[in-house]
Design an enzyme around this catalytic site. Structure first.
Site, PDB file in Angstrom:
ATOM      1  N   LYS A   1       0.836  -1.209   0.000  1.00 42.41           N
ATOM      2  CA  LYS A   1       0.000   0.000   0.000  1.00 42.41           C
ATOM      3  C   LYS A   1       0.868   1.254   0.000  1.00 42.41           C
ATOM      4  CE  LYS A   1      -1.914   2.038   3.490  1.00 42.41           C
ATOM      5  NZ  LYS A   1      -2.694   2.372   4.700  1.00 42.41           N
TER       6      LYS A   1
ATOM      7  N   ASP B   1      -6.745   0.881   1.091  1.00 42.95           N
ATOM      8  CA  ASP B   1      -6.795   0.975   2.546  1.00 42.95           C
ATOM      9  C   ASP B   1      -8.154   0.451   3.006  1.00 42.95           C
ATOM     10  OD1 ASP B   1      -8.584   2.927   1.802  1.00 42.95           O
ATOM     11  OD2 ASP B   1      -7.688   4.528   3.007  1.00 42.95           O
TER      12      ASP B   1
END
Length: 255
Positions: free
Chosen positions: A165, A183
């Site tokens: 991420k 997320d």
């Protein structure tokens, strides 16, 4: 010889079998039956035209979405994203405003040192581990990449404290790559709307990359994050003001 008479051996009476106990339904099991579980493959697939319409609406409402993590260059963005794990953007920004005034390069961060860095970020969760990672990644950026934040996912992921991420956010925001950072907000929106159902962030990421047209990919993850953060809330989604409520596949929507 005397005749031997054998007495018949009395047969034992059959022992009655124990009656099986009646099955008692557990309250939890009964409750589960009343829940409507929606499997990913139960969604009506989105058509390309519908997906284009969704992101056209997002673009019209917010043509140039910005990430909410404050930063001044790729290095400070990298540090901010590493610090944001299990923390809010607002909380990270509050700590990094003063930090980035004194340490906005890998060398300045190393010069600051781990102990002093902890003082700047002590309001952020897991600050001790994060301080250690930030110092270590600063050293590696200097030693392995000439002081510049690397520009490939594999290289960014090789830095302490940085995962997929983090790499996707940095590649997208710092270098304009068409990446999809997933997320909790993007994961929820991808599953709830049926745009890209998946059991893991990676499944949702790959699903979104597959269906979102290239013309929207630069800003797509920002639109989805903001949508999840301010409209498609976890507990009480604001369906009444949702830009895409007529297209959303969620069976529990309130409009």
């Amino acid at each position: 010889m005397a005749k031997i008479t054998r007495k018949p051996v009395p047969r034992k009476a059959p022992v009655p079998k124990k009656k099986a106990k009646a099955a008692v339904a557990k309250p939890k099991a009964a409750a589960k039956k009343s829940l409507r579980v929606v499997k990913p493959n139960s969604f009506k697939p989105w058509t390309p035209a519908e997906i284009h319409e969704v992101f056209s609406r997002f673009r019209a409402a917010n043509p140039e979405p910005k990430g909410e993590l404050e930063h001044v260059n790729p290095f400070t963005l990298l540090v901010a994203v590493v610090l944001s794990a299990q923390a809010t953007d607002a909380g990270v920004n509050k700590a990094t405003r003063a930090l980035f005034e004194v340490a906005d390069t890998p060398q300045k961060m190393l010069d600051l040192g781990e102990e002093r860095l902890r003082d700047y970020i002590k309001t952020i969760g897991l600050y001790r581990t994060k301080a250690k990672n930030v110092i270590a990644l600063s050293a590696k950026v200097l030693s392995d990449f000439g002081g510049e934040v690397p520009r490939t996912r594999a290289e960014i992921e090789s830095l302490p404290g940085a995962g997929r991420k983090t790499a996707n956010v940095v590649l997208n925001m710092a270098f304009g790559e068409h990446t999809m950072a997933v997320d909790t907000h993007v994961f929820r929106v991808g599953n709830r709307t049926g745009l890209a159902p998946g059991k893991t962030p990676l499944e949702v990421e790959l699903g979104l990359e597959k269906v979102i047209p290239a013309e929207f990919m630069l800003h797509a993850h920002h639109w989805l994050i903001l949508h999840g953060r301010y409209t498609c809330l976890a507990r009480k989604p604001r369906c009444e003001v949702c830009l895409i409520n007529d297209l959303c596949r969620w069976p529990e929507k309130t409009v």
